[in-house]
Design a protein around this motif. Structure first.
Motif, PDB file in Angstrom:
ATOM      1  N   ASP A  64       5.546   9.841   2.215  1.00 48.45           N
ATOM      2  CA  ASP A  64       6.967   9.608   2.474  1.00 48.45           C
ATOM      3  C   ASP A  64       7.367  10.093   3.863  1.00 48.45           C
ATOM      4  OD1 ASP A  64       8.162   8.332   0.085  1.00 48.45           O
ATOM      5  OD2 ASP A  64       7.368  10.091  -0.922  1.00 48.45           O
ATOM      6  N   ASP A  65       6.773  11.184   4.325  1.00 43.00           N
ATOM      7  CA  ASP A  65       7.008  11.623   5.700  1.00 43.00           C
ATOM      8  C   ASP A  65       6.484  10.586   6.689  1.00 43.00           C
ATOM      9  OD1 ASP A  65       8.271  13.970   5.026  1.00 43.00           O
ATOM     10  OD2 ASP A  65       6.513  15.242   5.292  1.00 43.00           O
ATOM     11  N   ILE A  66       5.304  10.040   6.397  1.00 41.73           N
ATOM     12  CA  ILE A  66       4.748   9.009   7.276  1.00 41.73           C
ATOM     13  C   ILE A  66       5.686   7.821   7.354  1.00 41.73           C
ATOM     14  CG2 ILE A  66       2.828   7.412   7.615  1.00 41.73           C
ATOM     15  CD1 ILE A  66       1.083   9.430   6.029  1.00 41.73           C
ATOM     16  N   ALA A  67       6.188   7.375   6.207  1.00 40.98           N
ATOM     17  CA  ALA A  67       7.093   6.225   6.182  1.00 40.98           C
ATOM     18  C   ALA A  67       8.373   6.508   6.957  1.00 40.98           C
ATOM     19  CB  ALA A  67       7.417   5.850   4.742  1.00 40.98           C
ATOM     20  N   ASP A  68       8.917   7.703   6.818  1.00 38.54           N
ATOM     21  CA  ASP A  68      10.137   8.044   7.555  1.00 38.54           C
ATOM     22  C   ASP A  68       9.909   7.969   9.062  1.00 38.54           C
ATOM     23  OD1 ASP A  68      11.617   8.436   5.246  1.00 38.54           O
ATOM     24  OD2 ASP A  68      11.378  10.620   5.246  1.00 38.54           O
ATOM     25  N   VAL A  69       8.761   8.486   9.509  1.00 31.00           N
ATOM     26  CA  VAL A  69       8.457   8.443  10.948  1.00 31.00           C
ATOM     27  C   VAL A  69       8.246   7.005  11.398  1.00 31.00           C
ATOM     28  CG1 VAL A  69       6.781   9.104  12.719  1.00 31.00           C
ATOM     29  CG2 VAL A  69       7.502  10.773  10.991  1.00 31.00           C
ATOM     30  N   ALA A  70       7.523   6.226  10.620  1.00 34.67           N
ATOM     31  CA  ALA A  70       7.254   4.840  10.990  1.00 34.67           C
ATOM     32  C   ALA A  70       8.538   4.041  11.113  1.00 34.67           C
ATOM     33  CB  ALA A  70       6.323   4.191   9.978  1.00 34.67           C
TER      34      ALA A  70
ATOM     35  N   SER B  72      10.443  -0.455   1.741  1.00 33.72           N
ATOM     36  CA  SER B  72      11.603  -0.038   0.960  1.00 33.72           C
ATOM     37  C   SER B  72      12.684   0.565   1.848  1.00 33.72           C
ATOM     38  CB  SER B  72      11.177   0.968  -0.112  1.00 33.72           C
ATOM     39  OG  SER B  72      12.285   1.478  -0.812  1.00 33.72           O
ATOM     40  N   ARG B  73      12.285   1.406   2.780  1.00 37.95           N
ATOM     41  CA  ARG B  73      13.262   2.020   3.686  1.00 37.95           C
ATOM     42  C   ARG B  73      13.888   0.993   4.618  1.00 37.95           C
ATOM     43  NH1 ARG B  73      10.018   5.739   1.836  1.00 37.95           N
ATOM     44  NH2 ARG B  73      10.449   7.980   1.995  1.00 37.95           N
ATOM     45  N   LEU B  74      13.085   0.076   5.112  1.00 37.56           N
ATOM     46  CA  LEU B  74      13.616  -0.950   5.997  1.00 37.56           C
ATOM     47  C   LEU B  74      14.660  -1.815   5.287  1.00 37.56           C
ATOM     48  CD1 LEU B  74      10.337  -2.144   7.753  1.00 37.56           C
ATOM     49  CD2 LEU B  74      12.213  -0.888   8.827  1.00 37.56           C
ATOM     50  N   ARG B  75      14.410  -2.111   4.023  1.00 34.94           N
ATOM     51  CA  ARG B  75      15.362  -2.954   3.276  1.00 34.94           C
ATOM     52  C   ARG B  75      16.706  -2.274   3.079  1.00 34.94           C
ATOM     53  NH1 ARG B  75      10.444  -4.339  -0.085  1.00 34.94           N
ATOM     54  NH2 ARG B  75       9.847  -6.450   0.583  1.00 34.94           N
ATOM     55  N   ARG B  76      16.720  -0.956   3.201  1.00 37.31           N
ATOM     56  CA  ARG B  76      17.990  -0.236   3.073  1.00 37.31           C
ATOM     57  C   ARG B  76      18.758  -0.158   4.384  1.00 37.31           C
ATOM     58  NH1 ARG B  76      14.715   3.338  -0.286  1.00 37.31           N
ATOM     59  NH2 ARG B  76      14.671   4.948   1.333  1.00 37.31           N
ATOM     60  N   ARG B  77      18.138  -0.631   5.461  1.00 32.12           N
ATOM     61  CA  ARG B  77      18.806  -0.625   6.765  1.00 32.12           C
ATOM     62  C   ARG B  77      19.547  -1.947   6.958  1.00 32.12           C
ATOM     63  NH1 ARG B  77      16.486   3.718  10.011  1.00 32.12           N
ATOM     64  NH2 ARG B  77      17.669   2.905  11.770  1.00 32.12           N
ATOM     65  N   GLU B  78      20.817  -1.858   7.206  1.00 26.21           N
ATOM     66  CA  GLU B  78      21.667  -3.043   7.335  1.00 26.21           C
ATOM     67  C   GLU B  78      21.200  -3.926   8.493  1.00 26.21           C
ATOM     68  OE1 GLU B  78      26.415  -4.192   7.857  1.00 26.21           O
ATOM     69  OE2 GLU B  78      25.774  -2.100   7.718  1.00 26.21           O
ATOM     70  N   GLY B  79      21.131  -5.225   8.233  1.00 27.94           N
ATOM     71  CA  GLY B  79      20.813  -6.182   9.279  1.00 27.94           C
ATOM     72  C   GLY B  79      19.336  -6.334   9.575  1.00 27.94           C
TER      73      GLY B  79
ATOM     74  N   GLY C 284       0.806  -1.215   0.000  1.00 26.55           N
ATOM     75  CA  GLY C 284       0.000   0.000   0.000  1.00 26.55           C
ATOM     76  C   GLY C 284       0.836   1.260   0.000  1.00 26.55           C
ATOM     77  N   LYS C 285       0.159   2.394   0.130  1.00 25.70           N
ATOM     78  CA  LYS C 285       0.832   3.682  -0.011  1.00 25.70           C
ATOM     79  C   LYS C 285       1.937   3.884   1.016  1.00 25.70           C
ATOM     80  CE  LYS C 285      -2.980   6.043   0.025  1.00 25.70           C
ATOM     81  NZ  LYS C 285      -3.845   4.857  -0.127  1.00 25.70           N
ATOM     82  N   THR C 286       1.653   3.641   2.276  1.00 22.19           N
ATOM     83  CA  THR C 286       2.722   3.788   3.269  1.00 22.19           C
ATOM     84  C   THR C 286       3.503   2.495   3.439  1.00 22.19           C
ATOM     85  OG1 THR C 286       1.330   3.206   5.191  1.00 22.19           O
ATOM     86  CG2 THR C 286       1.401   5.534   4.505  1.00 22.19           C
ATOM     87  N   GLY C 287       2.833   1.338   3.336  1.00 15.79           N
ATOM     88  CA  GLY C 287       3.496   0.072   3.581  1.00 15.79           C
ATOM     89  C   GLY C 287       4.659  -0.188   2.649  1.00 15.79           C
ATOM     90  N   ARG C 288       4.467   0.089   1.354  1.00 18.95           N
ATOM     91  CA  ARG C 288       5.566  -0.181   0.432  1.00 18.95           C
ATOM     92  C   ARG C 288       6.726   0.794   0.651  1.00 18.95           C
ATOM     93  NH1 ARG C 288       2.009   2.497  -3.111  1.00 18.95           N
ATOM     94  NH2 ARG C 288       2.967   4.186  -4.310  1.00 18.95           N
ATOM     95  N   ARG C 289       6.405   1.997   1.088  1.00 13.47           N
ATOM     96  CA  ARG C 289       7.463   2.965   1.390  1.00 13.47           C
ATOM     97  C   ARG C 289       8.226   2.554   2.647  1.00 13.47           C
ATOM     98  NH1 ARG C 289       3.478   5.992  -1.386  1.00 13.47           N
ATOM     99  NH2 ARG C 289       4.348   7.686  -2.672  1.00 13.47           N
ATOM    100  N   VAL C 290       7.500   2.079   3.654  1.00 15.46           N
ATOM    101  CA  VAL C 290       8.149   1.597   4.869  1.00 15.46           C
ATOM    102  C   VAL C 290       9.041   0.401   4.552  1.00 15.46           C
ATOM    103  CG1 VAL C 290       7.718   0.448   7.084  1.00 15.46           C
ATOM    104  CG2 VAL C 290       6.401   2.479   6.447  1.00 15.46           C
TER     105      VAL C 290
END
Length: 290
Positions: A166-172, A29-36, A21-27
């Motif tokens: 995208d702001d929501i995803a960053d906060v989440a 994507s960001r999580l996958r860029r975090r190591e580990g 979804g709109k926020t879920g896929r953004r969240v």
């Protein structure tokens, strides 16, 4: 961080509900860029499958998970949603989940009850309580209205401080992975409130097509949704919900983005300009759903 709060380095597996979804896929994507960090998606289309209405699908997606981004579908305002969210949260804790981050809505009684269910679940919790998404105009139910040139809603001349997904995803993501956000309610809005007529005017300028806002009653809006193929009970629920939350109660600005991230939220105009540059209102472009 209190003695009984999870250290951020211990969050290694995160379940993202509504991960397409709109926020879920953004969240995600960001999580996958975090190591580990291992990311697991939960929806009716994933394998393993997750379905809010089928508790037998919960355990498989929750087992081995440290934190969950909780997005309830279709809406936290649906009668009984808080009970389902509460049961899910308690089951998550039973299976070893330590941290829950709930996507919530402003001014919704049902959302407030769901927030309470999360807070009393026994998990470390954060609530991300949001204004209407800017992306409703580019990726969701208002996109067709922009393309057709008419935005009809039961909103009168009420202003809404639209927030960027995208702001929501960053906060989440920071609430899921970083220290210092447990027990916080972040209320997220954009930096200014616009009436839907003002939003339509800005969309007209950005898209190069005339977009006008037409205020309608809740009953008229519900009838329009039925004409577009939505089941009558769902259409009536959405019409009543929109009329209720668009009564001015949510027009004030909030500072949750700055509180969580230390920066200002992105402006409506900036977000829609970027969406236009990506072809959001190209009729041939198929945009993502909820």
């Amino acid at each position: 961080m209190t003695a009984n709060t999870t250290n951020a380095k211990d969050i290694t597996t995160v379940l993202v509900l509504g991960g397409t979804g709109k926020t879920g896929r953004r969240v995600a994507s960001r999580l996958r860029r975090r190591e580990g960090v291992e990311v697991r998606l939960g929806s009716r289309s994933t394998r393993p499958r997750f379905d809010w209405t089928d508790e037998s699908t919960w355990d498989t997606v929750l087992t081995g998970v440290d934190a969950v981004y909780v997005v309830y579908a279709p809406d936290l305002g649906v009668p009984g949603a808080d009970k389902v969210v509460g049961a899910f949260a308690r089951r998550a804790v039973d299976l070893g989940v330590r941290r829950l981050v709930l996507l919530s809505g402003r001014g919704e009684e049902g959302a407030a009850r769901a927030e309470h269910a999360i807070r009393t679940s026994g998990a470390e919790w954060t609530v991300v309580r949001c204004a209407w998404f800017v992306q409703a105009f580019s990726e969701d139910f208002l996109r067709e209205g922009v393309l057709d040139g008419t935005l009809a809603l039961p909103a009168g001349d009420v202003a809404e401080p639209f927030v960027d997904a995208d702001d929501i995803a960053d906060v989440a993501v920071t609430a899921l992975l970083d220290d210092g956000h447990v027990g916080r309610v972040y209320e997220l809005t954009g930096p200014r409130a616009l009436t839907f007529a003002q939003a339509a005017a800005e969309l007209s300028e950005v898209t190069g097509r005339e977009v006008r806002y037409v205020p309608v009653s809740a009953a008229e809006y519900g009838a329009m949704l039925v004409e577009h193929g939505l089941p009558r009970d769902e259409a009536e629920f959405l019409a009543e919900l929109f009329a209720r939350v668009l009564d001015g109660r949510n027009s004030r600005l909030a500072d949750g983005v700055r509180e969580a991230l230390g920066r200002s939220p992105r402006d409506f105009g900036e977000v829609v300009r970027e969406a236009a540059a990506r072809g959001a209102w190209d009729p041939a472009t198929v945009m993502s759903g909820a």
